[in-house]
Write a protein that holds these residues in place. Structure first.
Motif, short mmCIF file in Angstrom:
data_model
loop_
_atom_site.label_atom_id
_atom_site.label_comp_id
_atom_site.label_asym_id
_atom_site.label_seq_id
_atom_site.Cartn_x
_atom_site.Cartn_y
_atom_site.Cartn_z
N VAL A 119 0.86 -1.19 0.00
CA VAL A 119 0.00 0.00 0.00
C VAL A 119 0.89 1.23 0.00
O VAL A 119 1.81 1.34 0.81
N ASN A 120 0.61 2.15 -0.90
CA ASN A 120 1.39 3.38 -1.00
C ASN A 120 0.54 4.60 -0.68
O ASN A 120 -0.69 4.59 -0.88
N TYR A 121 1.20 5.62 -0.18
CA TYR A 121 0.58 6.93 -0.06
C TYR A 121 0.77 7.61 -1.41
O TYR A 121 1.80 8.22 -1.70
N ALA A 122 -0.22 7.47 -2.28
CA ALA A 122 -0.11 7.92 -3.67
C ALA A 122 -1.22 8.91 -3.98
O ALA A 122 -2.40 8.56 -3.92
N LEU A 123 -0.82 10.13 -4.30
CA LEU A 123 -1.76 11.17 -4.66
C LEU A 123 -1.36 11.77 -5.99
O LEU A 123 -0.15 11.83 -6.31
N GLY A 124 -2.33 12.21 -6.77
CA GLY A 124 -2.01 12.82 -8.06
C GLY A 124 -3.10 13.74 -8.55
O GLY A 124 -4.27 13.58 -8.21
N VAL A 125 -2.69 14.72 -9.35
CA VAL A 125 -3.62 15.66 -9.96
C VAL A 125 -3.46 15.60 -11.47
O VAL A 125 -2.34 15.63 -11.99
N ASP A 126 -4.57 15.48 -12.17
CA ASP A 126 -4.57 15.60 -13.62
C ASP A 126 -5.86 16.30 -14.03
O ASP A 126 -6.58 16.84 -13.20
#
Length: 629
Positions: A119-126
Motif C-alpha cells: 500500500v502506497n501513499y499515492a496522490l495525483g492531480v490531472d
C-alpha cells in the motif's frame, strides 16, 4: 527528474488533503463558547483550502504551457496529461534511480505506506480531478458560510464539515485503491452525524438509511479491491522491484537459485495506474488481440514514444514478452466471469453514490432531513464521487466487462434520467423535488460514460465522457445553489411545501432574479452551464444508441416541466403569507452570487473554464480504451 520537484509535489498535495483536517484539530482546541471565532476559523480554513486548490490550478496551467510543445507521447492519458508516466517514474525511483530526461505536467507523489501489503501513499492531480478538487473547496467554503445560523453544538458541526472536506479531497486525489477506500470511508461518519444530529424530525431514520446504503456499496468496493489485489502484476511494474523480491526469496531459501526463483515471485499492488494497465492487457487477450501486446520501449531511445504498427506497450521494460503473456493468460483477470463480477462490484459500489436507480432511495430522505449546508455538500460534491469512481476506477480496471455491458449501463442511465424527472414532477416538498432532480441529472453522467464507440467513432465516446465530466461540474454548481435557495425560503417560511408558497417575486425581487437564473441553468437552457454537458452526452448517445438518445432528449421536456411548475408555485401569484418576507441578506447574497456567476460563465465559456482542462485527460483515456473494443 529533480528530487526537489518530487518533494514540492508531496508538500502541495498533502497540504491540499489535510489542511481542512488541521483546521478541524485547531477548532477542537478553541473553547466551544467562542462560537463566532469557531465560525470564522472554519471559514478561513475553507478559504485557505480553496486558495491552495487554485494555486494547484495555476501550477498545472504553467506545466501545460511548458510541455505543450511536446506532442509525441502516448500513454494512459493524453500527451498533455501523463499521470501514468509520472507514476511509473516515481515507482522506479523507490527502487533504483533511472537516468534520462523525464517530462510530465501532472503533480504526483508516491511514498511507501503499508509495505507489507504493497500500500502506497499515492496522490495525483490531472485533468480529471483538478476541477473536482476546486469544486469541493468552493462548495465547502460556501456551505460553512451558509452555516452561520446553526447555534447547536457549533464546534462539533464545523469539525465534521472540515473532516468531510479532507475525506472528499483525499478520495479525488488518491491513486492507490486502498488509500482511496480509506478516504471513501472517512466521509461516511461525518455525514452520518451531520444528518443524524443536526437534521430534521426523521433525521435518525435518514442517517441510518444513508449509512446502510453507503456501507453496502463500500462492501462491494472492498470485495473488488481484495480480488484485484490477488492479480499478479509483476510484468507491468518496474523490474528492479521484482528482482529484489527474487533475491529476497533466494536468501530465505538457499536451495533456490535466483534464476529458479525468477518467474515464481508474484507482485501484487493496489496502484490504480498499474491495475489499469493490467485491465487493458486483459481486454486485448479477451478480444483476441494479444498479438498487439508489446514491451515498453523496445527498439526506441525514448521509452514513452508512441507505439508502432498498432501495438500496445503495456509490459514493463526488460520483461520476456512470451513468458509475460503466458502468465497474463493464466491470471484470473483474463477470465470473463472474473471481469463481469469485479466490474459489477465496482459499478454497484459507485452507483450508490451517483446515485443510480434503484439504489437512489437514500438520497431524498437524506436531503429532506439534512440541514441546508449539508444538502449543499451532499448534492454539490458527494454525488460526484460516484461518477468519478466510474471514470477513474471501474471502467479502466475492467474495460472488457465495461464494453460488453455498455448498452445496459446506458439503459440504466436513461432510466434514471426519466425516472428522476417523473418522480420530481409529483413532489410538493421543494427539497425532495431537487433530490429527484439530482437523480435525473446524474443519469446523464452514466449515459455519457456508457456511450462506448468503436475505434473509428471514438470521438463520439470522447464527447460523451467530456459531457459526463462537464455535467458533474455543472450540476455541482446548480444543485449547491438550488439547495441554498430552498434554505433561504425555509428560514422565512419554516416549511418547504411548494403549494403553500407563491408570491415570492414581489417581496424578494433579488432572490427571485438569482433563483431564476439557477432554475434555467438546471433546466439546460443554452447559454447556461446545464446545457453543455447534456448536449454533449446526447450527441454521443445518438452515435452509440439512438433509442437511448431519444429517451434522454425527450426527458428534457420533463425536466423543463417540473422545474417551471416548481418555479410557478414558489414565485408567481399573490400570497398574503409571503408578503412580509425580507429579501436576501448580505450574507445570503454573497453565497448565491458566485454560484450564479459560475452558472452563467460555464455556459458562455465552456471551453476556457472546463473543457480545456478536462479534454486532454479524457482524450487519452478514450484513446487507450476505445481502440481495444
Amino acid at each position: 527528474m529533480d528530487p526537489n520537484a518530487r518533494e514540492v509535489d508531496m508538500i502541495w498535495l498533502t497540504a491540499q488533503v489535510f489542511l481542512p483536517l488541521a483546521v478541524a484539530v485547531l477548532l477542537l482546541i478553541v473553547p466551544g463558547r467562542f462560537r463566532e471565532l469557531l465560525r470564522w476559523l472554519a471559514l478561513f480554513g475553507c478559504a485557505a483550502t480553496l486558495a491552495l486548490s487554485l494555486c494547484l490550478w495555476v501550477d498545472y496551467y504553467h506545466r501545460v504551457l511548458e510541455y505543450r510543445s511536446d506532442r509525441s507521447v502516448s500513454s494512459m492519458y493524453h500527451p498533455d496529461s501523463r499521470l501514468d508516466a509520472r507514476v511509473e517514474h516515481q515507482q522506479s525511483l523507490t527502487a533504483k534511480p533511472v537516468p534520462g530526461p523525464f517530462l510530465s505536467i501532472d503533480l504526483v507523489t508516491i511514498r511507501p505506506w503499508i509495505s507489507q501489503f504493497d500500500v502506497n501513499y499515492a496522490l495525483g492531480v490531472d485533468g480529471l480531478n483538478l476541477l473536482m478538487v476546486i469544486l469541493t473547496s468552493l462548495v465547502t467554503m460556501l456551505a460553512v458560510a451558509a452555516s452561520w445560523k446553526i447555534d447547536d453544538r457549533v464546534k462539533g458541526y464545523l469539525v465534521l464539515i472540515l473532516t468531510l472536506e479532507s475525506g472528499v479531497i483525499g478520495a479525488f486525489l488518491s491513486l492507490d485503491l486502498f488509500l482511496f477506500y480509506v478516504f471513501y470511508e472517512v466521509m461516511l461518519l461525518p455525514m452520518y452525524f451531520l444528518i443524524g444530529m443536526w437534521g430534521g424530525g426523521r433525521r435518525k431514520y435518514a442517517a441510518l438509511k444513508f449509512v446502510i446504503y453507503t456501507l453496502a456499496g463500500s462492501v462491494c468496493l472492498l470485495a473488488a479491491m481484495i480480488a484485484l489485489y490477488t492479480v499478479n502484476v509483476r510484468d507491468f511494474v518496474d523490474q528492479n522491484v521484482v528482482l529484489r523480491q527474487d533475491e529476497e526469496m533466494a536468501r530465505r531459501d538457499p536451495s533456490l537459485l535466483i534464476l529458479e526463483a525468477k518467474g515464481r515471485i508474484e507482485v501484487h499492488s493496489f496502484d490504480i495506474v498499474t491495475l489499469s494497465k493490467v485491465g487493458r492487457a486483459a481486454m486485448l487477450v479477451l478480444t483476441n488481440q494479444e498479438h498487439r501486446l508489446a514491451v515498453r520501449g523496445v527498439g526506441k531511445d525514448e521509452p514513452h514514444q508512441p507505439a508502432a504498427n498498432g501495438s500496445v506497450e503495456l509490459f514493463a521494460p526488460g520483461v520476456d514478452r512470451e513468458a509475460a503473456l503466458a502468465r497474463l493468460k493464466a491470471s484470473p483477470v483474463c477470465n470473463r466471469t472474473f471481469q463481469y463480477v469485479i466490474f459489477a462490484l465496482l459499478f454497484v459500489g459507485f452507483a450508490v453514490k451517483v446515485p443510480i436507480v434503484p439504489l437512489h432511495s437514500w438520497l431524498p430522505d437524506a436531503h429532506v432531513e439534512a440541514p441546508t449546508p449539508v444538502s449543499m455538500i451532499l448534492a454539490g460534491v458527494l454525488l460526484k464521487l460516484g461518477g468519478y469512481g466510474l471514470i477513474r476506477i471501474a471502467f479502466p480496471l475492467c474495460p472488457w466487462a465495461a464494453a460488453e455491458l455498455a448498452w445496459w449501463i446506458g439503459l440504466i442511465g436513461a432510466v434514471g434520467i426519466v425516472y428522476g424527472a417523473l418522480v420530481a414532477m409529483g413532489q410538493t416538498d421543494f427539497k425532495k423535488l431537487l433530490a429527484y432532480s439530482s437523480v435525473s441529472h446524474m443519469g446523464y453522467v452514466v449515459l455519457g460514460l456508457a456511450s462506448w464507440s468503436s475505434a473509428d467513432n471514438s470521438q463520439y465516446w470522447e464527447m460523451g465522457v467530456n459531457g459526463a465530466v462537464y455535467q458533474m461540474l455543472a450540476h455541482g454548481i446548480t444543485a449547491t445553489a438550488l439547495f441554498f435557495v430552498v434554505g433561504v425560503v425555509y428560514d422565512r417560511a419554516h416549511h418547504r411545501e411548494l403549494n403553500q408558497l407563491g408570491g415570492l417575486t414581489e417581496p424578494m425581487p433579488v432572490y427571485t432574479g438569482l433563483s431564476a437564473i439557477l432554475f434555467f441553468a438546471s433546466m439546460g437552457l443554452p447559454g447556461l452551464c446545464g446545457f453543455v454537458g447534456e448536449f454533449k452526452v446526447m450527441m454521443a448517445a445518438w452515435a452509440f444508441s439512438p433509442p437511448l438518445a431519444v429517451t434522454a432528449i425527450l426527458a428534457t421536456i420533463l425536466t423543463a416541466s417540473y422545474l417551471l411548475w416548481a418555479w410557478q408555485r414558489a414565485f408567481l401569484g399573490v400570497n398574503e403569507k409571503t408578503k412580509g418576507y425580507p429579501d436576501v441578506s448580505a450574507r445570503e447574497f454573497v453565497i448565491l452570487l458566485p454560484l450564479v456567476l459560475f452558472a452563467i460563465a460555464l455556459g458562455l465559456f465552456p471551453s476556457v473554464l472546463i473543457l480545456s482542462w478536462v479534454e486532454p485527460s479524457v482524450a487519452g483515456w478514450v484513446e487507450n480504451l476505445a481502440p481495444l473494443k
